[in-house]
Design an enzyme around this catalytic site. Structure first.
Site, PDB file in Angstrom:
ATOM      1  N   THR A 137       0.822  -1.209   0.000  1.00  9.16           N
ATOM      2  CA  THR A 137       0.000   0.000   0.000  1.00  9.16           C
ATOM      3  C   THR A 137       0.854   1.256   0.000  1.00  9.16           C
ATOM      4  OG1 THR A 137      -1.528   1.255   1.410  1.00  9.16           O
ATOM      5  CG2 THR A 137      -0.084  -0.268   2.532  1.00  9.16           C
ATOM      6  N   ASP A 138       0.262   2.350  -0.467  1.00 13.44           N
ATOM      7  CA  ASP A 138       0.964   3.641  -0.403  1.00 13.44           C
ATOM      8  C   ASP A 138       1.093   4.150   1.035  1.00 13.44           C
ATOM      9  OD1 ASP A 138      -1.684   4.364   0.063  1.00 13.44           O
ATOM     10  OD2 ASP A 138      -1.809   5.811  -1.587  1.00 13.44           O
ATOM     11  N   GLU A 139       0.309   3.566   1.970  1.00 14.65           N
ATOM     12  CA  GLU A 139       0.316   4.082   3.347  1.00 14.65           C
ATOM     13  C   GLU A 139       1.656   3.881   4.042  1.00 14.65           C
ATOM     14  OE1 GLU A 139      -3.059   3.470   5.806  1.00 14.65           O
ATOM     15  OE2 GLU A 139      -4.468   3.602   4.146  1.00 14.65           O
ATOM     16  N   TYR A 163      -1.722  -0.480  11.043  1.00 14.85           N
ATOM     17  CA  TYR A 163      -1.894  -1.147   9.745  1.00 14.85           C
ATOM     18  C   TYR A 163      -0.693  -0.881   8.845  1.00 14.85           C
ATOM     19  CZ  TYR A 163      -3.283  -1.586   4.841  1.00 14.85           C
ATOM     20  OH  TYR A 163      -3.297  -1.884   3.499  1.00 14.85           O
ATOM     21  N   LYS A 167       2.199  -3.415   7.340  1.00  9.12           N
ATOM     22  CA  LYS A 167       2.450  -3.602   5.903  1.00  9.12           C
ATOM     23  C   LYS A 167       3.916  -3.274   5.587  1.00  9.12           C
ATOM     24  CE  LYS A 167      -0.004  -4.565   2.967  1.00  9.12           C
ATOM     25  NZ  LYS A 167      -0.428  -5.889   2.414  1.00  9.12           N
TER      26      LYS A 167
HETATM   27  P1  NAD Z   1      -9.757  -7.202   2.287  1.00  9.59           P
HETATM   28  O1  NAD Z   1      -9.738  -6.922   3.753  1.00  9.59           O
HETATM   29  O2  NAD Z   1     -10.985  -6.901   1.499  1.00  9.59           O
HETATM   30  O3  NAD Z   1      -9.425  -8.752   2.027  1.00  9.59           O
HETATM   31  C1  NAD Z   1      -8.414  -9.425   2.717  1.00  9.59           C
HETATM   32  C2  NAD Z   1      -8.582 -10.920   2.447  1.00  9.59           C
HETATM   33  O4  NAD Z   1      -7.526 -11.602   3.145  1.00  9.59           O
HETATM   34  C3  NAD Z   1      -9.899 -11.508   2.956  1.00  9.59           C
HETATM   35  O5  NAD Z   1     -10.447 -12.366   1.998  1.00  9.59           O
HETATM   36  C4  NAD Z   1      -9.488 -12.275   4.202  1.00  9.59           C
HETATM   37  O6  NAD Z   1     -10.330 -13.374   4.481  1.00  9.59           O
HETATM   38  C5  NAD Z   1      -8.075 -12.708   3.848  1.00  9.59           C
HETATM   39  N1  NAD Z   1      -7.250 -12.968   5.028  1.00  9.59           N
HETATM   40  C6  NAD Z   1      -7.092 -12.165   6.110  1.00  9.59           C
HETATM   41  N2  NAD Z   1      -6.281 -12.752   7.009  1.00  9.59           N
HETATM   42  C7  NAD Z   1      -5.894 -13.940   6.457  1.00  9.59           C
HETATM   43  C8  NAD Z   1      -5.041 -14.993   6.895  1.00  9.59           C
HETATM   44  N3  NAD Z   1      -4.442 -14.951   8.083  1.00  9.59           N
HETATM   45  N4  NAD Z   1      -4.845 -16.050   6.079  1.00  9.59           N
HETATM   46  C9  NAD Z   1      -5.477 -16.112   4.858  1.00  9.59           C
HETATM   47  N5  NAD Z   1      -6.313 -15.158   4.420  1.00  9.59           N
HETATM   48  C10 NAD Z   1      -6.513 -14.085   5.204  1.00  9.59           C
HETATM   49  O7  NAD Z   1      -8.497  -6.452   1.709  1.00  9.59           O
HETATM   50  P2  NAD Z   1      -8.305  -5.675   0.312  1.00  9.59           P
HETATM   51  O8  NAD Z   1      -8.800  -4.288   0.472  1.00  9.59           O
HETATM   52  O9  NAD Z   1      -8.797  -6.520  -0.779  1.00  9.59           O
HETATM   53  O10 NAD Z   1      -6.711  -5.613   0.267  1.00  9.59           O
HETATM   54  C11 NAD Z   1      -5.960  -6.688  -0.289  1.00  9.59           C
HETATM   55  C12 NAD Z   1      -4.489  -6.355  -0.197  1.00  9.59           C
HETATM   56  O11 NAD Z   1      -4.210  -5.161  -0.910  1.00  9.59           O
HETATM   57  C13 NAD Z   1      -3.986  -6.128   1.236  1.00  9.59           C
HETATM   58  O12 NAD Z   1      -2.708  -6.672   1.343  1.00  9.59           O
HETATM   59  C14 NAD Z   1      -3.947  -4.606   1.361  1.00  9.59           C
HETATM   60  O13 NAD Z   1      -2.967  -4.218   2.291  1.00  9.59           O
HETATM   61  C15 NAD Z   1      -3.576  -4.199  -0.053  1.00  9.59           C
HETATM   62  N6  NAD Z   1      -4.047  -2.865  -0.488  1.00  9.59           N
HETATM   63  C16 NAD Z   1      -5.359  -2.508  -0.335  1.00  9.59           C
HETATM   64  C17 NAD Z   1      -5.791  -1.264  -0.837  1.00  9.59           C
HETATM   65  C18 NAD Z   1      -7.229  -0.830  -0.719  1.00  9.59           C
HETATM   66  O14 NAD Z   1      -7.537   0.329  -1.046  1.00  9.59           O
HETATM   67  N7  NAD Z   1      -8.154  -1.664  -0.309  1.00  9.59           N
HETATM   68  C19 NAD Z   1      -4.871  -0.416  -1.455  1.00  9.59           C
HETATM   69  C20 NAD Z   1      -3.536  -0.816  -1.578  1.00  9.59           C
HETATM   70  C21 NAD Z   1      -3.137  -2.062  -1.103  1.00  9.59           C
HETATM   71  O1  DAU Z   2      -4.168   4.019   0.578  1.00 11.81           O
HETATM   72  C1  DAU Z   2      -4.387   2.649   0.483  1.00 11.81           C
HETATM   73  C2  DAU Z   2      -5.217   2.194   1.672  1.00 11.81           C
HETATM   74  O2  DAU Z   2      -6.540   2.673   1.453  1.00 11.81           O
HETATM   75  C3  DAU Z   2      -5.220   0.683   1.848  1.00 11.81           C
HETATM   76  O3  DAU Z   2      -3.929   0.244   2.134  1.00 11.81           O
HETATM   77  C4  DAU Z   2      -6.164   0.273   2.980  1.00 11.81           C
HETATM   78  O4  DAU Z   2      -6.236  -1.134   3.071  1.00 11.81           O
HETATM   79  C5  DAU Z   2      -7.542   0.833   2.673  1.00 11.81           C
HETATM   80  O5  DAU Z   2      -8.423   0.535   3.739  1.00 11.81           O
HETATM   81  C6  DAU Z   2      -7.482   2.350   2.450  1.00 11.81           C
HETATM   82  O6  DAU Z   2      -7.158   3.026   3.683  1.00 11.81           O
HETATM   83  P1  DAU Z   2      -7.903   4.386   4.115  1.00 11.81           P
HETATM   84  O7  DAU Z   2      -7.785   4.513   5.577  1.00 11.81           O
HETATM   85  O8  DAU Z   2      -7.454   5.529   3.284  1.00 11.81           O
HETATM   86  O9  DAU Z   2      -9.425   4.013   3.658  1.00 11.81           O
HETATM   87  P2  DAU Z   2     -10.829   4.263   4.374  1.00 11.81           P
HETATM   88  O10 DAU Z   2     -11.885   3.894   3.390  1.00 11.81           O
HETATM   89  O11 DAU Z   2     -10.899   3.648   5.735  1.00 11.81           O
HETATM   90  O12 DAU Z   2     -10.867   5.839   4.591  1.00 11.81           O
HETATM   91  C7  DAU Z   2     -10.738   6.746   3.497  1.00 11.81           C
HETATM   92  C8  DAU Z   2     -10.725   8.161   4.072  1.00 11.81           C
HETATM   93  O13 DAU Z   2     -12.034   8.451   4.600  1.00 11.81           O
HETATM   94  C9  DAU Z   2      -9.755   8.353   5.225  1.00 11.81           C
HETATM   95  O14 DAU Z   2      -9.213   9.658   5.153  1.00 11.81           O
HETATM   96  C10 DAU Z   2     -10.633   8.217   6.463  1.00 11.81           C
HETATM   97  C11 DAU Z   2     -11.970   8.757   6.000  1.00 11.81           C
HETATM   98  N1  DAU Z   2     -13.164   8.139   6.634  1.00 11.81           N
HETATM   99  C12 DAU Z   2     -13.263   6.779   6.609  1.00 11.81           C
HETATM  100  C13 DAU Z   2     -14.351   6.145   7.171  1.00 11.81           C
HETATM  101  C14 DAU Z   2     -14.462   4.635   7.158  1.00 11.81           C
HETATM  102  C15 DAU Z   2     -14.159   8.925   7.166  1.00 11.81           C
HETATM  103  O15 DAU Z   2     -14.082  10.167   7.160  1.00 11.81           O
HETATM  104  N2  DAU Z   2     -15.246   8.298   7.720  1.00 11.81           N
HETATM  105  C16 DAU Z   2     -15.382   6.948   7.755  1.00 11.81           C
HETATM  106  O16 DAU Z   2     -16.395   6.425   8.297  1.00 11.81           O
END
Ligand code: NAD
Ligand code: DAU
Length: 357
Positions: A137-139, A163, A167
């Site tokens: 992730t970019d985080e 988190y 990562k």
């Molecule tokens: P998600 O939470 O929707 O899905 C995670 C999946 O991993 C689920 O299916 C869960 O059951 C599985 N999982 C969790 N713990 C596990 C374990 N111990 N063993 C096997 N499976 C397990 O997550 P996502 O949003 O799809 O993110 C997927 C990946 O991409 C993550 O590594 C996250 O850090 C990365 N990522 C997410 C975003 C985003 O915006 N969502 C952005 C950049 C990177």
């Molecule tokens: O940048 C990549 C990341 O993006 C991934 O690595 C993470 O897995 C993914 O969850 C996401 O993280 P964020 O924290 O940016 O996403 P989230 O949807 O939780 O929140 C987006 C923005 O909105 C953040 O600034 C927090 C704000 N927010 C979020 C929630 C859930 C609110 O203001 N209210 C809310 O209820």
């Protein structure tokens, strides 16, 4: 049946993972795609209903932290490529429960690396033709100011939440396995994804669902934080290109140059939901409720994905307006999915499909 490649995708029942599994299963019928997922609250096999009967798809319920089981799976399926997405992914949960994040994201990644190392080093071809691709992730780069700067692949790691710290730890282990043992690894760091099948605890699906049901929209702080949004299918396309053409040991940033201040994004979502529900556009703005800010809330993320464009030719295919319209429509059309994932009903679906294995 003999397959050209045997690819393990971890976390394939989650949001991004399900899009990656769908893309690989349909685009590469000559690859066997093994989806390893623990099915936590965030994993849902209903996300993959359309591909579950394909002959090149296998689901295995397992925990990446279970080293022996992971090693068995890599051996049983003769895995030569791993695309690792399994993780705990929600920042707010990490603030409440950091241990779970360290366990899954750090120890789980290490267990997967070590299992792959042992199996691959013992195989006749060693690391030849193998690839361990870690999705990050970019985080991990921390937070930017409002100064037009971007995260590049050389930006120093500076994670702030449990988190992002977990990562970052996993990214370091992946690179260490390349540098120490010569494992052919690769890491990508992507910006915020949006689209179908995202668990409704994240901003976009949560707010779409709340607007529909006239529930408050909890905006953290003043809603001034900025995120860089990418349509999930474009992330899956990037993963496909990088898995096949990316250079070993490289890092690629993935993002769409699409920054939005939270409050502006929320107003777009409100207008879109209102219009699609036949309400006057903006009628639901009264639901906006400013609440206490997230602890350690990163101000701004912005990804520079020029390297990926220049070296591998990837660009996002969807304009944001089109992506958001598709996304809102999907959640409005799939209330049953939302109800199912929030109620835990998918567990009985799983039991029915897989006999509780
Ligand atoms: P998600 O939470 O929707 O899905 C995670 C999946 O991993 C689920 O299916 C869960 O059951 C599985 N999982 C969790 N713990 C596990 C374990 N111990 N063993 C096997 N499976 C397990 O997550 P996502 O949003 O799809 O993110 C997927 C990946 O991409 C993550 O590594 C996250 O850090 C990365 N990522 C997410 C975003 C985003 O915006 N969502 C952005 C950049 C990177
Ligand atoms: O940048 C990549 C990341 O993006 C991934 O690595 C993470 O897995 C993914 O969850 C996401 O993280 P964020 O924290 O940016 O996403 P989230 O949807 O939780 O929140 C987006 C923005 O909105 C953040 O600034 C927090 C704000 N927010 C979020 C929630 C859930 C609110 O203001 N209210 C809310 O209820």
């Amino acid at each position: 049946m003999e397959f050209k490649r045997n690819i393990l995708i971890t976390g394939g029942a989650g949001f991004i993972g399900s899009h990656v599994v769908r893309l690989f299963v349909t685009k590469y019928p000559d690859y066997r795609i093994v989806n390893l997922d623990k099915l936590t609250y965030a994993g849902n096999l209903a996300n993959l209903k359309d591909v579950e009967d394909k002959p090149n798809y296998e689901f295995v319920k397992a925990d990446i932290c279970d080293f022996d089981e992971v090693k068995n799976i890599i051996s049983r399926y003769d895995i030569d490529g791993i695309i690792h997405l399994a993780a705990e992914s929600h920042v707010d949960r990490s603030i409440r429960d950091p241990f779970t994040f360290a366990r899954t994201n750090v120890m789980g990644t290490l267990s997967l690396l070590q299992a792959a190392k042992q199996e691959w080093e013992a195989s006749a071809s060693g690391y030849e033709g193998k690839r361990f691709y870690h999705i990050s992730t970019d985080e991990v780069y921390g937070a930017l100011q409002f100064d037009g700067s971007f995260f590049t692949e050389t930006t120093k790691y500076d994670p702030h939440s449990p988190y992002s710290a977990s990562k970052a730890g996993s990214d370091h282990f992946v690179r260490a396995f390349h540098d120490t043992y010569g494992m052919p690894t690769l890491v990508t760091n992507c910006s915020n994804n949006y689209g179908p099948y995202q668990f409704p605890e994240k901003l976009i699906p949560l707010f779409i669902n709340n607007i529909r049901h006239n529930k408050p929209l909890p905006v953290y702080g003043k809603g001034e934080n900025v995120r860089d949004w990418l349509y999930v299918v474009d992330h899956a396309r990037a993963i496909d290109i990088i898995f096949h053409k990316g250079k070993t040991a490289e890092t690629y940033n993935i993002g769409g140059f699409n920054e939005w201040k939270n409050i502006d994004l929320i107003k777009v979502i409100i207008k879109t939901v209102d219009r699609l529900l036949g309400r006057p556009e903006g009628a639901s703005e009264h639901l906006i409720t400013y609440v206490t800010d997230r602890a350690g809330h990163d101000l701004r993320y912005a990804i520079d994905s020029t390297k990926l464009k220049n070296e591998l030719g990837w660009e996002p295919s969807l304009q944001f307006e089109e992506g958001i319209e598709k996304t809102v429509r999907w959640y409005l059309d799939n209330q049953a999915w939302l109800d199912q994932v929030t109620s835990g009903a998918y567990q009985s679906y799983y039991d029915k499909m897989y006999g509780g294995r």
